[in-house]
Design a protein around this motif. Sequence first.
Motif: not given
Length: 87
Positions: A48, A76, A78, A83-84
């Motif tokens: 990402y 961030y 995940f 998937n964020l």
Amino acid sequence: GVSPEWKYGTGGWVNSVAITPDGNYIVAGSWDNNVYFFDKNGNLLWKYETGNNVYTVAITPDGNYIVAGSDDRNVYFFDKNGNLLWK
């Protein structure tokens, strides 16, 4: 001498790595702005791109969640599928 099980070249310095206690998952943060997620065999499961250098990463013991801190002033979060969930 000692040889690594595997290696993976990123586009910048790797500033942070974390591994689950069972060794099944590894996460790395690089100064190429990316978070990398690997299995124990060195297969890249996902990456990402953040807005700047990734300074720190962590992973839950079960490998289900990954968190990263970037120089873009964001955190961030995940799931293990990349998937964020939020930033």
